[in-house]
Scaffold this motif. Sequence first.
Motif, PDB file in Angstrom:
ATOM      1  N   UNK A 168       1.196 -16.084 -82.524  1.00  0.00           N
ATOM      2  CA  UNK A 168       0.740 -14.910 -83.259  1.00  0.00           C
ATOM      3  C   UNK A 168      -0.765 -14.788 -83.360  1.00  0.00           C
ATOM      4  N   UNK A 169      -1.491 -15.636 -82.627  1.00  0.00           N
ATOM      5  CA  UNK A 169      -2.947 -15.585 -82.639  1.00  0.00           C
ATOM      6  C   UNK A 169      -3.490 -14.615 -81.608  1.00  0.00           C
ATOM      7  N   UNK A 170      -4.784 -14.454 -81.644  1.00  0.00           N
ATOM      8  CA  UNK A 170      -5.481 -13.623 -80.679  1.00  0.00           C
ATOM      9  C   UNK A 170      -6.350 -14.532 -79.828  1.00  0.00           C
ATOM     10  N   UNK A 171      -6.223 -14.415 -78.516  1.00  0.00           N
ATOM     11  CA  UNK A 171      -6.983 -15.263 -77.595  1.00  0.00           C
ATOM     12  C   UNK A 171      -7.937 -14.427 -76.768  1.00  0.00           C
ATOM     13  N   UNK A 172      -9.110 -14.993 -76.510  1.00  0.00           N
ATOM     14  CA  UNK A 172     -10.077 -14.366 -75.612  1.00  0.00           C
ATOM     15  C   UNK A 172     -10.446 -15.409 -74.565  1.00  0.00           C
ATOM     16  N   UNK A 173     -10.009 -15.182 -73.333  1.00  0.00           N
ATOM     17  CA  UNK A 173     -10.257 -16.107 -72.226  1.00  0.00           C
ATOM     18  C   UNK A 173     -11.466 -15.590 -71.465  1.00  0.00           C
ATOM     19  N   UNK A 174     -12.533 -16.406 -71.422  1.00  0.00           N
ATOM     20  CA  UNK A 174     -13.825 -15.954 -70.904  1.00  0.00           C
ATOM     21  C   UNK A 174     -14.441 -16.949 -69.931  1.00  0.00           C
ATOM     22  N   UNK A 175     -15.001 -16.447 -68.842  1.00  0.00           N
ATOM     23  CA  UNK A 175     -15.788 -17.301 -67.955  1.00  0.00           C
ATOM     24  C   UNK A 175     -17.095 -17.650 -68.660  1.00  0.00           C
ATOM     25  N   UNK A 176     -17.522 -18.888 -68.523  1.00  0.00           N
ATOM     26  CA  UNK A 176     -18.707 -19.362 -69.230  1.00  0.00           C
ATOM     27  C   UNK A 176     -19.957 -18.550 -68.877  1.00  0.00           C
ATOM     28  N   UNK A 177     -20.035 -18.028 -67.669  1.00  0.00           N
ATOM     29  CA  UNK A 177     -21.215 -17.259 -67.269  1.00  0.00           C
ATOM     30  C   UNK A 177     -21.366 -15.967 -68.074  1.00  0.00           C
ATOM     31  N   UNK A 178     -20.299 -15.527 -68.718  1.00  0.00           N
ATOM     32  CA  UNK A 178     -20.354 -14.296 -69.505  1.00  0.00           C
ATOM     33  C   UNK A 178     -20.454 -14.517 -71.004  1.00  0.00           C
ATOM     34  N   UNK A 179     -20.734 -15.764 -71.430  1.00  0.00           N
ATOM     35  CA  UNK A 179     -20.761 -16.098 -72.852  1.00  0.00           C
ATOM     36  C   UNK A 179     -22.035 -16.874 -73.168  1.00  0.00           C
ATOM     37  N   UNK A 180     -22.605 -16.599 -74.290  1.00  0.00           N
ATOM     38  CA  UNK A 180     -23.732 -17.406 -74.778  1.00  0.00           C
ATOM     39  C   UNK A 180     -23.170 -18.426 -75.772  1.00  0.00           C
ATOM     40  N   UNK A 181     -23.662 -19.648 -75.721  1.00  0.00           N
ATOM     41  CA  UNK A 181     -23.187 -20.697 -76.628  1.00  0.00           C
ATOM     42  C   UNK A 181     -23.285 -20.240 -78.081  1.00  0.00           C
ATOM     43  N   UNK A 182     -24.309 -19.482 -78.390  1.00  0.00           N
ATOM     44  CA  UNK A 182     -24.528 -18.973 -79.743  1.00  0.00           C
ATOM     45  C   UNK A 182     -23.309 -18.212 -80.278  1.00  0.00           C
ATOM     46  N   UNK A 183     -22.516 -17.620 -79.373  1.00  0.00           N
ATOM     47  CA  UNK A 183     -21.329 -16.865 -79.783  1.00  0.00           C
ATOM     48  C   UNK A 183     -20.288 -17.765 -80.454  1.00  0.00           C
ATOM     49  N   UNK A 184     -20.369 -19.072 -80.233  1.00  0.00           N
ATOM     50  CA  UNK A 184     -19.422 -20.012 -80.824  1.00  0.00           C
ATOM     51  C   UNK A 184     -19.956 -20.693 -82.088  1.00  0.00           C
ATOM     52  N   UNK A 185     -21.156 -20.345 -82.485  1.00  0.00           N
ATOM     53  CA  UNK A 185     -21.788 -21.021 -83.611  1.00  0.00           C
ATOM     54  C   UNK A 185     -20.977 -20.919 -84.901  1.00  0.00           C
ATOM     55  N   UNK A 186     -20.389 -19.772 -85.162  1.00  0.00           N
ATOM     56  CA  UNK A 186     -19.619 -19.573 -86.391  1.00  0.00           C
ATOM     57  C   UNK A 186     -18.109 -19.681 -86.169  1.00  0.00           C
ATOM     58  N   UNK A 187     -17.700 -20.069 -84.966  1.00  0.00           N
ATOM     59  CA  UNK A 187     -16.281 -20.163 -84.618  1.00  0.00           C
ATOM     60  C   UNK A 187     -15.809 -21.594 -84.890  1.00  0.00           C
ATOM     61  N   UNK A 188     -14.797 -21.775 -85.755  1.00  0.00           N
ATOM     62  CA  UNK A 188     -14.378 -23.129 -86.116  1.00  0.00           C
ATOM     63  C   UNK A 188     -13.479 -23.824 -85.092  1.00  0.00           C
ATOM     64  N   UNK A 189     -12.779 -23.039 -84.250  1.00  0.00           N
ATOM     65  CA  UNK A 189     -11.815 -23.593 -83.306  1.00  0.00           C
ATOM     66  C   UNK A 189     -11.953 -22.851 -81.982  1.00  0.00           C
ATOM     67  N   UNK A 190     -12.080 -23.597 -80.883  1.00  0.00           N
ATOM     68  CA  UNK A 190     -12.147 -22.970 -79.564  1.00  0.00           C
ATOM     69  C   UNK A 190     -11.786 -23.994 -78.496  1.00  0.00           C
ATOM     70  N   UNK A 191     -11.712 -23.547 -77.258  1.00  0.00           N
ATOM     71  CA  UNK A 191     -11.409 -24.442 -76.138  1.00  0.00           C
ATOM     72  C   UNK A 191     -12.450 -24.277 -75.043  1.00  0.00           C
ATOM     73  N   UNK A 192     -12.681 -25.369 -74.324  1.00  0.00           N
ATOM     74  CA  UNK A 192     -13.624 -25.392 -73.206  1.00  0.00           C
ATOM     75  C   UNK A 192     -12.937 -26.020 -71.999  1.00  0.00           C
ATOM     76  N   UNK A 193     -13.105 -25.395 -70.848  1.00  0.00           N
ATOM     77  CA  UNK A 193     -12.510 -25.928 -69.637  1.00  0.00           C
ATOM     78  C   UNK A 193     -13.494 -25.995 -68.494  1.00  0.00           C
TER      79      UNK A 193
END
Length: 143
Positions: A30-55
């Motif tokens: 029931x969650x919402x997922x956003x699957x993103x290539x690293x080249x399209x994301x700035x690390x700063x976008x995860x600063x306030x995010x408590x849970x995420x995944x890295x591959x």
Amino acid sequence: MSKIMIVYWSGTGNTKMMAEQIGKGVLSEGGEAEVLEVSGVKAEALKEVPVFALGCPSMGDEVLEEGDMEPFVEELERFVSGKKIGLFGSYGWGNCEWMRDWEERLKKAGAQIVNGEGITVLGEPDAETLENCMILGKSLAMS
């Protein structure tokens, strides 16, 4: 429940396949997922995010991809303390040293590795690996 970001780098598509399966696991809870290539994301976008995944797959001498993922992880290390992170990636040879090193780096920075360790697979993800990715997604959604 907040959106779970799944950020990855993939050269052959194997790690991308894993990322997409983790996203399906998040959705199944029931969650919402956003699957993103690293080249399209700035690390700063995860600063306030408590849970995420890295591959990221193993590259070269069992290291992270150096153009996009390594600089991204270096930046993340400054603010991952207290965060829950799922790790995953494929490899073509070796003994998964890159994943153990990655886990240790993030633990030293204060992060918790979801399910205790990253998911690795030699080559293309098989049914067992895809099931483990689904379980990781569910765990991320429930964190």
